[in-house]
Design an enzyme around this catalytic site. Sequence first.
Site, PDB file in Angstrom:
ATOM      1  CB  CYS A  39      90.492  -9.269  29.034  1.00 21.07           C
ATOM      2  SG  CYS A  39      92.276  -9.669  28.530  1.00 21.07           S
ATOM      3  CE  LYS A  81      87.494  -4.242  27.219  1.00 16.21           C
ATOM      4  NZ  LYS A  81      88.929  -3.988  27.568  1.00 16.21           N
TER       5      LYS A  81
END
Length: 122
Positions: A39, A81
């Site tokens: 993010c 991720k």
Amino acid sequence: EFNQLHQKQKQFGINQSQQQEVQSTIFCDYSSINLNCGCPSPKVAGKGCFGAALMQEPDLVRQLTTSMHEGAEGTMPITVKCRIGTDEGYTFTKNEYLSRGEEEEYQKLKQFVEIVASGGVV
């Protein structure tokens, strides 16, 4: 027959201060656990070592994934991720962006992946 459509993944956005909490978490009804190192939002990555900011700390990510693995008692996959690169150390302008070499960016990503994977968990 196992229905893959019903798999659930627990995703964490954590830092080192929350490592103990992850180790003691019970992971019921999940098929895998994911650490979010992707993010780029300033609301996330700008608040310490969270999200994409974790890509600058591969040793910490390795420690966190090990804690996640231990917290799940080795019963499920641990994934990370991440982004293919970050803008850490660069002023985001067109000229600065164009001056970045593809090989340099690849080597940064490769080093991140190798360090995280060296823990044997992901």
